[in-house]
Design a protein around this motif. Structure first.
Motif, PDB file in Angstrom:
ATOM      1  N   ARG A  80      17.127  -2.126   6.174  1.00 22.04           N
ATOM      2  CA  ARG A  80      17.263  -0.818   6.820  1.00 22.04           C
ATOM      3  C   ARG A  80      16.166  -0.659   7.866  1.00 22.04           C
ATOM      4  O   ARG A  80      15.471   0.347   7.926  1.00 22.04           O
ATOM      5  CB  ARG A  80      17.178   0.304   5.779  1.00 22.04           C
ATOM      6  N   ARG A 100      17.347  17.547   2.657  1.00 20.88           N
ATOM      7  CA  ARG A 100      18.701  17.619   2.097  1.00 20.88           C
ATOM      8  C   ARG A 100      18.973  19.037   1.623  1.00 20.88           C
ATOM      9  O   ARG A 100      18.124  19.673   1.008  1.00 20.88           O
ATOM     10  CB  ARG A 100      18.851  16.638   0.929  1.00 20.88           C
ATOM     11  N   GLY A 120      30.310  12.350   8.683  1.00 17.71           N
ATOM     12  CA  GLY A 120      29.968  11.421   7.617  1.00 17.71           C
ATOM     13  C   GLY A 120      30.597  10.068   7.833  1.00 17.71           C
ATOM     14  O   GLY A 120      31.587   9.935   8.565  1.00 17.71           O
ATOM     15  N   LYS A 121      30.018   9.073   7.204  1.00 20.00           N
ATOM     16  CA  LYS A 121      30.555   7.720   7.292  1.00 20.00           C
ATOM     17  C   LYS A 121      31.862   7.636   6.509  1.00 20.00           C
ATOM     18  O   LYS A 121      32.131   8.485   5.655  1.00 20.00           O
ATOM     19  CB  LYS A 121      29.527   6.723   6.754  1.00 20.00           C
ATOM     20  N   ALA A 139      32.337   8.715   2.678  1.00 17.21           N
ATOM     21  CA  ALA A 139      31.157   9.503   2.297  1.00 17.21           C
ATOM     22  C   ALA A 139      31.510  10.699   1.427  1.00 17.21           C
ATOM     23  O   ALA A 139      30.628  11.301   0.820  1.00 17.21           O
ATOM     24  CB  ALA A 139      30.424   9.980   3.560  1.00 17.21           C
ATOM     25  N   ASP A 197      23.852  10.210   1.997  1.00 18.76           N
ATOM     26  CA  ASP A 197      24.151   9.186   0.994  1.00 18.76           C
ATOM     27  C   ASP A 197      23.724   9.689  -0.383  1.00 18.76           C
ATOM     28  O   ASP A 197      22.780  10.480  -0.503  1.00 18.76           O
ATOM     29  CB  ASP A 197      23.394   7.892   1.310  1.00 18.76           C
ATOM     30  N   ASP A 225      21.860   9.940  -3.799  1.00 17.89           N
ATOM     31  CA  ASP A 225      20.595   9.465  -4.329  1.00 17.89           C
ATOM     32  C   ASP A 225      20.866   8.838  -5.704  1.00 17.89           C
ATOM     33  O   ASP A 225      22.009   8.786  -6.167  1.00 17.89           O
ATOM     34  CB  ASP A 225      19.562  10.600  -4.417  1.00 17.89           C
TER      35      ASP A 225
END
Length: 358
Positions: free
Chosen positions: A160, A170, A187-188, A191, A327, A329
């Protein structure tokens, strides 16, 4: 009742007097144009009663703290329609409750079940849903200098590079929706954008979130490809609360059901959940973007949440706040995994199976 006014509006003589009075408290026409990023020519037309685009008309009125309906030179039919919308004898609470009851079966059938990963059949949303967090700063738009990129690039962070220790604040998903009345959730792929939108719809219809509003879940690809390319307002008017798709009907707002929906929208009592902007075909994109912009501008007191894949395209809605689905946690991963394995051991019955038990 025929279709509502076109795409331009002009101020009435009485409205011009009101806007000129309000301008004294604001400053100059030039300052107004610069702040709203509207051409000076458009602002000048507005102040002399010439037609301008509906969106710009609404923006100017809102900035001057004026009701656009009170300023606009509306045809007689629209004036009587506005009088109806402002009729205080109309029992709005009863109408909202009626529409919530109509929408319940649609929302439950459309949003209550989900299928993710390699599931062979859908399961109950509540069995798998894991609360999502939102990033208020889009990670793909972070601008870092070389020094910042190299600051944390140890071996453990190699995969990364430049993104190690992402510590953007967040915010719980529901909190973000409460905070912003117009939200673009990016979002990806995978997601959880659509799942989050379905969760909002279910929470609303079950009375746990914005229970005084009517949830309206729209898949934008379906809207874009609907026969006859209806306006978004018309598309909503054609919903039958007992079906999972819009019913067929003429492109008009004429029945008591249609009028009550307009009342709900006018009073800001709808939660509009617009899913999958990135899935709209290229040839439909411009039309759908215009529809959303015009609709959210005309009925600006409602709650809006749009989902879109991040970096799919550059969409800009001036009044929408853009956020990103964070993402998971470690705690969220553990909760999701636990829910996943539990659902595989005890799969939820499908809708046909539930119907067969009645």
């Amino acid at each position: 009742m025929s279709k509502r006014a076109g795409r331009s509006l002009k101020a009435s003589p009485a409205g011009i007097n009101q806007v000129k009075n309000s301008l004294r408290n604001f400053g100059s026409k030039l300052a107004l144009a610069d702040e709203l990023e509207i051409s000076r020519a458009t602002v000048q037309k507005f102040f002399v009663g010439k037609p301008i685009g509906r969106e710009n008309f609404h923006k100017i009125c809102q900035r001057l703290n004026l009701s656009w309906q009170a300023i606009a030179d509306l045809p007689a039919e629209d004036e009587s329609f506005q009088e109806f919308l402002c009729d205080t004898s109309f029992d709005l609470t009863a109408v909202v409750n009626e529409w919530r009851q109509k929408a319940r079966l649609h929302i439950e059938s459309r949003c209550g079940m989900v299928r993710v990963l390699d599931m062979s059949q859908p399961i109950d949303l509540n069995d798998i849903y894991t609360n999502v967090n939102i990033l208020e700063k889009i990670t793909g738009r972070r601008r870092l200098g070389i020094a910042e990129l190299l600051q944390n690039c140890g071996v453990q962070d190699f995969e990364r590079f430049g993104l190690s220790g992402v510590t953007e604040k967040r915010v719980p998903g529901l909190e973000a929706v409460k905070r912003y009345s117009k939200l673009m959730v990016l979002g990806k792929p995978g997601a959880g954008k659509t799942t989050f939108l379905k969760y909002l719809a279910m929470q609303c219809i079950e009375g746990n979130f914005q229970a005084n509003r009517v949830p309206l879940f729209i898949t934008l690809k379906e809207f874009a490809e609907a026969p006859g390319q209806p306006e978004l307002l018309t598309y909503l008017s054609l919903w039958d609360g007992h079906l999972a798709r819009p019913r067929n009907g003429a492109d008009r707002m004429s029945t008591p059901q249609d009028v009550s929906m307009l009342k709900i929208l006018h009073k800001g009592r709808a939660l509009l959940l617009l899913d999958g902007l990135d899935e709209v075909r290229e040839e439909d994109t411009k039309r759908v973007l215009r529809q959303i912009q015009d609709f959210s501008d005309q009925f600006h007191t409602n709650q809006y949440v749009i989902t879109c894949r991040i970096a799919a395209k550059e969409y800009t809605f001036e009044r929408f706040t853009e956020v990103e689905v964070a993402d998971f946690d470690e705690e969220q991963i553990a909760i999701f995994a636990q829910n996943w394995f539990r659902s595989q051991e005890n799969p939820s019955p499908t809708l046909p199976e539930l119907a067969g038990r009645e």
